[in-house]
Write an enzyme that holds these catalytic residues in place. Structure first.
Site, short mmCIF file in Angstrom:
data_model
loop_
_atom_site.label_atom_id
_atom_site.label_comp_id
_atom_site.label_asym_id
_atom_site.label_seq_id
_atom_site.Cartn_x
_atom_site.Cartn_y
_atom_site.Cartn_z
N ASP A 130 -2.69 -78.79 -14.92
CA ASP A 130 -4.00 -78.21 -14.59
C ASP A 130 -3.84 -76.70 -14.43
O ASP A 130 -3.11 -76.24 -13.55
CB ASP A 130 -4.52 -78.84 -13.30
CG ASP A 130 -5.95 -78.48 -12.98
OD1 ASP A 130 -6.40 -77.40 -13.40
OD2 ASP A 130 -6.62 -79.29 -12.31
N SER A 144 -13.13 -81.18 -9.04
CA SER A 144 -13.00 -79.73 -8.97
C SER A 144 -13.89 -79.16 -7.86
O SER A 144 -13.69 -79.49 -6.69
CB SER A 144 -13.32 -79.12 -10.34
OG SER A 144 -12.95 -77.77 -10.38
N HIS A 190 -6.95 -80.16 -16.32
CA HIS A 190 -8.04 -80.11 -15.35
C HIS A 190 -9.16 -81.09 -15.69
O HIS A 190 -9.85 -81.56 -14.78
CB HIS A 190 -8.58 -78.68 -15.29
CG HIS A 190 -9.54 -78.45 -14.16
ND1 HIS A 190 -9.16 -78.59 -12.83
CD2 HIS A 190 -10.85 -78.11 -14.14
CE1 HIS A 190 -10.20 -78.33 -12.05
NE2 HIS A 190 -11.23 -78.04 -12.81
#
Length: 250
Positions: free
Chosen positions: A197, A101, A227
């Protein structure tokens, strides 16, 4: 579990870390926004590396986990400084950065700053430029006015309490963008992205794939993965991506 150790950075921050000695290259895990080094991916990869005898580093950015500082006071540039300090002080020789991320953005900043240290990148649900293209682009006029007046605005999260996003984070993020200027990545890059996600879209992954200059860059889309990308099959894909870079490097 070994006790947490701390590194004092040139900026005076104290970073909590766990460092596993082993053969090079070093695998360095870079976590996401408001995540810490006790997350599933970080601890799983540490166990994987230890079993292989592979050198491995995980750490907390300032304002995260056990490190010093307050999250709301931090910004992308601070965490880039933290990453640079940890890599410089705690690893030697080539590294493979595994960025999750926001850690994907940090991995790209690391590659832009010290490309000679990178053997390759593994980017998991990478979120480059999210302060501008995610937060700022989605803020309402009222939120932008509050950011200007109060210095912060709260945004919801699907995974924890709302994030308090500061004006400093937005403004600093603009000086760290990686998808506007040329992005040479002269080493293997493996991108992993879940189609379910809700924090980072597949469009972001495709934009990065299209934008970067790289002779060996691959994107794997995983149907229905979210995610977190932390179930057994997803963790196996991260392992395989690291091993693929090791093989490519010979």
């Amino acid at each position: 579990m070994p006790a947490t150790t701390f590194l004092e950075t040139p900026q005076g921050r104290k970073l909590a870390y766990h460092r596993t000695e082993g053969q090079g290259p070093w695998v360095v895990f870079l976590g996401g926004l408001k995540s810490d080094m006790e997350g599933t991916k970080a601890t799983h990869l540490e166990s994987w590396a230890r079993a292989r005898g592979q050198a491995f580093l995980r750490f907390d950015y300032s304002g995260h986990g056990e490190s010093s500082g307050i999250f709301e006071d931090g910004c992308i540039g601070d965490w880039h400084e933290d990453t640079m300090a940890a890599v410089a002080a705690l690893t030697e020789g080539p590294i493979i950065a595994v960025g999750s991320s926001m850690g994907g953005w940090q991995s790209l900043l690391l590659a832009r700053t010290v490309p000679e240290r990178l053997l390759g990148l593994v980017l998991v649900a990478a979120a480059p430029d999210f302060t501008e293209d995610g937060y700022w682009a989605s803020f309402t006029p009222a939120q932008k006015a509050r950011l200007e007046a109060d210095g912060y605005v709260e945004v919801p999260s699907d995974y924890m309490e709302p994030y308090r996003i500061s004006r400093r984070m937005i403004e600093d993020g603009r000086s760290r963008l990686v998808l506007r200027d040329p992005l040479p990545l002269p080493f293997p890059v493996r991108c992993l992205q879940g189609t379910a996600d809700t924090a980072v879209s597949t469009e972001t992954a495709l934009r990065l794939l299209d934008h970067a200059s790289c002779d060996d860059m691959r994107l794997t889309l995983v149907k229905d993965a979210d995610h977190r990308f932390s179930d057994g099959p997803c963790l196996g894909l991260i392992e395989a991506a690291i091993e693929d870079i090791l093989t490519a490097a010979g």
